[in-house]
Scaffold this active site. Structure first.
Site, PDB file in Angstrom:
ATOM      1  N   ALA A  84       0.811  -1.214   0.000  1.00 20.63           N
ATOM      2  CA  ALA A  84       0.000   0.000   0.000  1.00 20.63           C
ATOM      3  C   ALA A  84       0.843   1.263   0.000  1.00 20.63           C
ATOM      4  CB  ALA A  84      -0.936   0.009   1.208  1.00 20.63           C
ATOM      5  N   TYR A 148       1.530   9.255 -12.646  1.00 23.06           N
ATOM      6  CA  TYR A 148       0.906   8.421 -11.620  1.00 23.06           C
ATOM      7  C   TYR A 148       0.139   7.273 -12.261  1.00 23.06           C
ATOM      8  CZ  TYR A 148      -2.065   7.141  -7.646  1.00 23.06           C
ATOM      9  OH  TYR A 148      -2.718   6.454  -6.652  1.00 23.06           O
ATOM     10  N   ILE A 181     -10.659   7.808  -2.510  1.00 27.21           N
ATOM     11  CA  ILE A 181     -10.814   7.349  -1.133  1.00 27.21           C
ATOM     12  C   ILE A 181     -10.414   8.481  -0.196  1.00 27.21           C
ATOM     13  CG2 ILE A 181     -10.171   5.580   0.535  1.00 27.21           C
ATOM     14  CD1 ILE A 181     -11.659   4.539  -1.963  1.00 27.21           C
TER      15      ILE A 181
END
Length: 240
Positions: A84, A148, A181
């Site tokens: 993560a 990204y 998120i």
């Protein structure tokens, strides 16, 4: 018997939510972050006992190797690995510095490749599961996030390829692709940077880290799923 779970980027956001959920399920968790103090604080707050906090920069091969050697020696064999750790450097390609492109690729893509390679040295002998955290923009692309998106798209290809390589040794590799998120990485996003903000998302809101953690746990614990991408985006792909 508890299983040893290693979470890179485990001190914040999605990684922290994953670490907490694994601990709640009775796993012994190794929380790893570049920020040693944040890793220690997270590990100390997890339910249960005997959790471990370590510091590691995933973009540095020697640090990753040393970290896993220490885990193997002091904690035991890794059963679950969650990648993560990630960074973001948004901006139009013409305004993106090559140094930022390299940093994104080294952390978001190379870092996961290095941690997976290190973990496999023990997993191949006893089986295990890996979940990499990608992004919905790695699947669909997004203006202002070329570098990204490239790093996350590469992570998807890596995940599928590795799943094919190690399936015969009972090691499963999957990817979770979150949308927007609610973490510190998205806290400063302007509405134009999200293409319309929450109004663009069919479910009408940003997701929570805990909701992504549930998807991660599902893939870790599903013995007949490998090489898959699970999108957790509130339906965002429908609007892209």
């Amino acid at each position: 018997m508890s299983r040893l779970s290693v979470v890179f980027g485990g001190s914040r956001g999605i990684g922290r939510a994953v670490a907490r959920l694994l601990a709640q399920r009775g796993h012994r968790v190794v929380v790893i972050s570049r920020n040693a103090e944040a890793a220690q604080a997270t590990a100390a707050a997890l339910p249960g006992a005997d959790h471990v906090a370590l510091s590691c920069d995933v973009s540095k091969e020697k640090e990753v190797q040393k970290t896993f050697e220490g885990i193997q020696k002091n904690c035991g064999t890794v059963g679950y690995l969650v990648n993560a750790a990630g960074i973001n450097r948004d901006g139009l390609l013409l305004r993106t510095r090559p140094d930022d492109m390299v940093s994104l690729l080294q952390t978001n893509l190379l870092g996961s490749m290095l941690t997976c390679r290190a973990a496999l040295r023990s997993m191949l002998g006893q089986g295990g599961a890996i979940v990499n955290i990608g992004s919905v923009v790695g699947l669909k692309g997004n203006a202002g996030q070329c570098a990204y998106s490239a790093s996350k798209a590469g992570l998807e290809g890596f995940t599928r390829s590795l799943a094919k390589e190690v399936a015969s040794r009972n090691v499963r590799v999957n990817l979770v692709a979150p949308g927007f998120i609610r973490t510190d990485m998205t806290a400063g996003l302007r509405e134009e940077e999200t293409g319309g903000g929450e109004r663009r998302i069919p479910l009408g809101r940003f997701g929570e880290p805990e909701e992504v953690a549930q998807a991660v746990l599902f893939l870790l614990e599903s013995p007949y799923i490998t090489g898959q991408v699970l999108v957790v985006d509130g339906g965002l792909q429908l609007a892209m």
